[in-house]
Design an enzyme around this catalytic site. Structure first.
Site, PDB file in Angstrom:
ATOM      1  N   ASP A  19     -16.634  17.483  23.087  1.00  0.00           N
ATOM      2  CA  ASP A  19     -15.388  17.020  23.647  1.00  0.00           C
ATOM      3  C   ASP A  19     -15.491  15.386  24.176  1.00  0.00           C
ATOM      4  OD1 ASP A  19     -12.831  17.431  25.138  1.00  0.00           O
ATOM      5  OD2 ASP A  19     -14.123  17.747  26.927  1.00  0.00           O
ATOM      6  N   SER A  20     -14.563  14.876  24.938  1.00  0.00           N
ATOM      7  CA  SER A  20     -14.645  13.560  25.443  1.00  0.00           C
ATOM      8  C   SER A  20     -15.312  13.726  26.666  1.00  0.00           C
ATOM      9  CB  SER A  20     -13.279  13.013  25.677  1.00  0.00           C
ATOM     10  OG  SER A  20     -12.506  13.916  26.562  1.00  0.00           O
ATOM     11  N   CYS A  66     -12.217  20.355  22.091  1.00  0.00           N
ATOM     12  CA  CYS A  66     -11.203  19.364  22.468  1.00  0.00           C
ATOM     13  C   CYS A  66      -9.886  19.654  21.614  1.00  0.00           C
ATOM     14  CB  CYS A  66     -11.907  17.954  22.219  1.00  0.00           C
ATOM     15  SG  CYS A  66     -11.055  16.584  22.212  1.00  0.00           S
ATOM     16  N   CYS A  79      -5.369  21.721  26.992  1.00  0.00           N
ATOM     17  CA  CYS A  79      -6.613  20.721  26.880  1.00  0.00           C
ATOM     18  C   CYS A  79      -7.687  21.337  27.686  1.00  0.00           C
ATOM     19  CB  CYS A  79      -5.995  19.344  27.726  1.00  0.00           C
ATOM     20  SG  CYS A  79      -7.425  18.353  28.200  1.00  0.00           S
ATOM     21  N   HIS A 118     -10.239  20.443  29.320  1.00  0.00           N
ATOM     22  CA  HIS A 118     -10.219  20.024  30.702  1.00  0.00           C
ATOM     23  C   HIS A 118      -9.285  20.801  31.815  1.00  0.00           C
ATOM     24  CE1 HIS A 118     -12.038  16.564  29.267  1.00  0.00           C
ATOM     25  NE2 HIS A 118     -12.559  16.389  30.545  1.00  0.00           N
ATOM     26  N   GLU A 135     -12.322  14.184  35.574  1.00  0.00           N
ATOM     27  CA  GLU A 135     -13.624  13.389  35.318  1.00  0.00           C
ATOM     28  C   GLU A 135     -14.189  12.881  36.683  1.00  0.00           C
ATOM     29  OE1 GLU A 135     -15.669  13.389  32.654  1.00  0.00           O
ATOM     30  OE2 GLU A 135     -14.474  14.754  31.448  1.00  0.00           O
TER      31      GLU A 135
END
Ligand code: DGL
Length: 274
Positions: free
Chosen positions: A13-14, A76, A185, A187, A153
């Site tokens: 993932d990022s 992701c 997403c 996240h 984040e």
């Protein structure tokens, strides 16, 4: 059982979004060893161009291949929406993404489906198209949510500003009386406590990670690659600052992970236009 079944599964993932997929893997496939890569030096992905995202994913795939993984899960949605079909034809590894499993799970639950995602995923129409294919009678509303990933984040889940932003992004979906919401997403399940307070209580919440991991199990069985021995501890690798990733992910993992910094070698033969 194949001799290579104890090789790890690679997931990427990022940033900390992939932890929501990792937790599903722990729950559903507890014998699997995992290499987790987070491209924290270059997040967020969701406001980048499709060309940049493809280049990053190619670099990550090359690195994961070097780690001798037996399979890759794109943890992701942005990468899954924009690059899955392309990199599947470029790498000799099973690669699974989130869009189809998420779309299928949502179409089984409702007909008025909201999708919250990064702007890049929303723009790709990946969920809209996948749902239309599975259930043409379903209506779909997609909302790009550029503020969510930076807030998560930065560990600002319970910040009053975050609540305000969640309310803004969800309000068109509430007005359209959705019956199902896809976390488009990885996240976003981290925001679930806030989302649940704002959405009407009857709305089905779909985390595509659950269905992705179910498909992963089927794929491993089919290929004779399911591990039946004890797994090794998850290896966490990042392109940015290891301490920051360790600090933020600890909340969801329940333990402070040991995190390595790695450099992705830019593959000279894979150029953006090739
Ligand atoms: N968690 C990722 C996704 O599912 C990427 C988010 C981002 O970096 O913008 O799309």
């Amino acid at each position: 059982m194949s001799a290579s079944s104890n090789r790890p599964i690679g997931i990427f993932d990022s940033g900390v979004g992939g932890v929501t997929v990792l937790k599903q893997l722990y729950r559903q496939l507890p014998n699997e060893s995992i290499v987790y890569f987070a491209d924290t030096a270059r997040l967020p992905y969701g406001t980048r161009s499709p060309e940049e995202i493809l280049q990053f994913v190619r670099e990550i795939m090359v690195w994961l291949e070097q780690q001798n993984v037996k399979m890759v899960l794109m943890a992701c949605n942005t990468s899954s929406a924009l690059t899955l079909d392309i990199v599947r034809s470029e790498f000799n590894l099973p690669i699974l993404g989130l869009i189809f499993p998420g779309a299928k799970a949502a179409a089984q639950k409702g007909r008025r489906i909201g999708v919250i995602s990064t702007p890049a995923t929303a723009k790709s129409n990946a969920y809209l198209n996948a749902i239309a294919e599975i259930e043409p009678s379903a209506q779909v509303w997609q909302i790009g949510c550029p503020e969510f990933v930076p807030l998560i984040e930065q560990n600002r889940i319970y910040d009053p500003h975050t609540r305000k932003v969640v309310t803004e992004y969800l309000s068109p979906l509430i007005e359209n009386q959705i019956d199902t919401l896809i976390y488009g997403c990885t996240h976003y399940p981290h925001l679930e406590p806030i989302i649940k307070e704002i959405l009407p209580s009857g709305v089905n919440l779909i985390d595509p990670a659950k269905s992705l991991v179910q498909s992963t199990e089927q794929e491993l069985e089919l290929m004779g690659l399911k591990n039946h021995t004890n797994p090794v501890a998850t290896r966490f690798c990042v392109s940015g600052m290891p301490d920051q990733f360790a600090r933020i992910s600890q909340r969801w993992l329940g333990y402070p992970p040991k995190v390595e910094k790695v450099n992705l070698a830019v593959p000279s033969l894979l150029t953006v236009d090739s």
